[in-house]
Scaffold this motif. Sequence first.
Motif, PDB file in Angstrom:
ATOM      1  N   SER A 211      41.537  58.254  31.148  1.00 35.10           N
ATOM      2  CA  SER A 211      41.577  56.798  31.023  1.00 35.10           C
ATOM      3  C   SER A 211      42.509  56.399  29.883  1.00 35.10           C
ATOM      4  N   ILE A 212      42.825  55.111  29.845  1.00 31.85           N
ATOM      5  CA  ILE A 212      43.735  54.583  28.825  1.00 31.85           C
ATOM      6  C   ILE A 212      42.959  54.226  27.559  1.00 31.85           C
ATOM      7  N   ASP A 213      43.340  54.833  26.449  1.00 31.85           N
ATOM      8  CA  ASP A 213      42.773  54.428  25.159  1.00 31.85           C
ATOM      9  C   ASP A 213      43.551  53.231  24.614  1.00 31.85           C
ATOM     10  N   ARG A 214      44.878  53.261  24.794  1.00 26.25           N
ATOM     11  CA  ARG A 214      45.713  52.140  24.355  1.00 26.25           C
ATOM     12  C   ARG A 214      47.022  52.163  25.122  1.00 26.25           C
ATOM     13  N   LEU A 215      47.465  51.002  25.547  1.00 30.04           N
ATOM     14  CA  LEU A 215      48.760  50.874  26.221  1.00 30.04           C
ATOM     15  C   LEU A 215      49.526  49.738  25.586  1.00 30.04           C
ATOM     16  N   ARG A 216      50.811  49.951  25.365  1.00 27.38           N
ATOM     17  CA  ARG A 216      51.710  48.921  24.859  1.00 27.38           C
ATOM     18  C   ARG A 216      52.891  48.813  25.816  1.00 27.38           C
ATOM     19  N   ILE A 217      53.280  47.584  26.151  1.00 26.36           N
ATOM     20  CA  ILE A 217      54.385  47.379  27.083  1.00 26.36           C
ATOM     21  C   ILE A 217      55.206  46.169  26.648  1.00 26.36           C
ATOM     22  N   HIS A 239      41.037  51.555  31.137  1.00 25.65           N
ATOM     23  CA  HIS A 239      41.155  51.687  32.595  1.00 25.65           C
ATOM     24  C   HIS A 239      41.308  53.154  32.996  1.00 25.65           C
ATOM     25  N   ALA A 240      40.693  53.510  34.106  1.00 20.40           N
ATOM     26  CA  ALA A 240      40.846  54.852  34.657  1.00 20.40           C
ATOM     27  C   ALA A 240      42.283  55.051  35.127  1.00 20.40           C
ATOM     28  N   LEU A 241      42.709  56.307  35.191  1.00 19.47           N
ATOM     29  CA  LEU A 241      44.068  56.620  35.622  1.00 19.47           C
ATOM     30  C   LEU A 241      44.124  56.672  37.146  1.00 19.47           C
ATOM     31  N   ASP A 242      44.309  55.497  37.731  1.00 23.68           N
ATOM     32  CA  ASP A 242      44.380  55.416  39.181  1.00 23.68           C
ATOM     33  C   ASP A 242      45.413  54.377  39.583  1.00 23.68           C
ATOM     34  N   ALA A 243      45.597  54.220  40.874  1.00 22.38           N
ATOM     35  CA  ALA A 243      46.603  53.276  41.376  1.00 22.38           C
ATOM     36  C   ALA A 243      46.300  51.851  40.941  1.00 22.38           C
ATOM     37  N   ALA A 244      45.022  51.527  40.780  1.00 20.11           N
ATOM     38  CA  ALA A 244      44.641  50.181  40.358  1.00 20.11           C
ATOM     39  C   ALA A 244      45.152  49.879  38.953  1.00 20.11           C
ATOM     40  N   LEU A 245      45.274  50.917  38.108  1.00 19.77           N
ATOM     41  CA  LEU A 245      45.828  50.725  36.762  1.00 19.77           C
ATOM     42  C   LEU A 245      47.264  50.209  36.847  1.00 19.77           C
ATOM     43  N   LEU A 246      48.058  50.837  37.693  1.00 22.08           N
ATOM     44  CA  LEU A 246      49.462  50.435  37.821  1.00 22.08           C
ATOM     45  C   LEU A 246      49.570  48.994  38.321  1.00 22.08           C
ATOM     46  N   GLU A 247      48.706  48.623  39.243  1.00 21.43           N
ATOM     47  CA  GLU A 247      48.729  47.258  39.765  1.00 21.43           C
ATOM     48  C   GLU A 247      48.262  46.263  38.699  1.00 21.43           C
ATOM     49  N   ALA A 248      47.272  46.644  37.915  1.00 21.37           N
ATOM     50  CA  ALA A 248      46.777  45.751  36.859  1.00 21.37           C
ATOM     51  C   ALA A 248      47.850  45.497  35.815  1.00 21.37           C
ATOM     52  N   VAL A 286      52.123  57.921  31.260  1.00 26.68           N
ATOM     53  CA  VAL A 286      50.841  58.613  31.454  1.00 26.68           C
ATOM     54  C   VAL A 286      51.082  60.091  31.717  1.00 26.68           C
ATOM     55  N   GLU A 287      52.056  60.415  32.540  1.00 26.97           N
ATOM     56  CA  GLU A 287      52.342  61.805  32.859  1.00 26.97           C
ATOM     57  C   GLU A 287      52.859  62.554  31.635  1.00 26.97           C
ATOM     58  N   LYS A 288      53.668  61.908  30.814  1.00 27.73           N
ATOM     59  CA  LYS A 288      54.145  62.538  29.577  1.00 27.73           C
ATOM     60  C   LYS A 288      52.982  62.817  28.626  1.00 27.73           C
ATOM     61  N   ALA A 289      51.939  61.980  28.700  1.00 26.66           N
ATOM     62  CA  ALA A 289      50.766  62.138  27.837  1.00 26.66           C
ATOM     63  C   ALA A 289      49.814  63.205  28.366  1.00 26.66           C
ATOM     64  N   GLY A 290      50.121  63.786  29.527  1.00 23.19           N
ATOM     65  CA  GLY A 290      49.267  64.828  30.099  1.00 23.19           C
ATOM     66  C   GLY A 290      48.258  64.329  31.103  1.00 23.19           C
ATOM     67  N   GLY A 291      48.392  63.068  31.510  1.00 24.62           N
ATOM     68  CA  GLY A 291      47.467  62.504  32.482  1.00 24.62           C
ATOM     69  C   GLY A 291      48.057  62.508  33.888  1.00 24.62           C
ATOM     70  N   THR A 292      47.228  62.176  34.851  1.00 23.36           N
ATOM     71  CA  THR A 292      47.661  62.116  36.255  1.00 23.36           C
ATOM     72  C   THR A 292      47.099  60.853  36.879  1.00 23.36           C
ATOM     73  N   ILE A 293      47.967  60.098  37.534  1.00 26.35           N
ATOM     74  CA  ILE A 293      47.517  58.894  38.249  1.00 26.35           C
ATOM     75  C   ILE A 293      46.919  59.328  39.579  1.00 26.35           C
TER      76      ILE A 293
END
Length: 295
Positions: A211-217, A239-248, A286-293
């Motif tokens: 999941s996301i601890d912090r995101l900056r954009i 937010h959990a690392l899923d497709a809904a995160l990208l849409e949000a 997210v992928e650079k951080a070691g996560g997977t969507i």
Amino acid sequence: MYNFNKLYEPTSVEEALRLKKEHPEALLLAGGSDILIKIREGKLAGCDLINIYMLEELRGICLEDDGSILIRPLTSFTDVSMHPVIKGHVPVLGEAVDQIGGPQIRNIGTIGGNICNGVTSADSATTFKTYDAVLELTSMDGIRLLPYAEFNLGPGKVDLRPDEIMTGIRIPKESYENTYGHYIKYAMRRAMDIATLGCSVNVRLSKSKDSIDRLRIAFGVAAPIPIRSTHAEESAQGHALDAALLEAVAEGALADVTPRTSWRASKEFRLQLVKELARRATKAAVEKAGGTING
């Protein structure tokens, strides 16, 4: 032909500050990749110049005792991208400035000039905004520390007082520690072109990396100035690392941007770019951080 009036060449920062106080209308000449073009075009004809390019005190990058990264304003784009401190802690900044112009421009152009121009298309601007950069603005009266978030006042207008010189850009340790970023520049050409739209994202994941601890954009050319998207950041929190995160994130970004139509792109196309670049940059970070969507 360069039509300027007087050229002052200080040999120290102290002398440069004195000259700036005595001649507040004089323009600072650093790499010159922007200002000399404007003088040649006649937009700044007859101006006075203070050449600070040879002041080595204003060049270089280091890691401070408190862990913050200090970047001096005369550091070239090439030196920023190649420096081990940048590569080790905020490689996304190097990746961003590597997309500026061509090798000649990157060798002569300065990171401070890129910020002080105040243009919304500056490739370094979005990454500095996402990392909560703090600017060191110096005058004969002392140093003023200003969050970069407050520096841009409007198109080409920044909060740099007539007697001030930018002497440093700081990225706090708490802003870059355990974060991973990605920058995407969309332009009409792959090289030697300014951004039609730019997007920089960095993320810090939870310990379980699910999941996301912090995101900056932040976005460039999506408003009159480079801007952070607080709505997108808030929607990603926890937010959990899923497709809904990208849409949000993509939908949240639309709440903050105000792109316009220009000869490069229509407003509608830029809005489409905002959503798509937000998705792609978030996924890459997210992928650079070691996560997977997932999904």
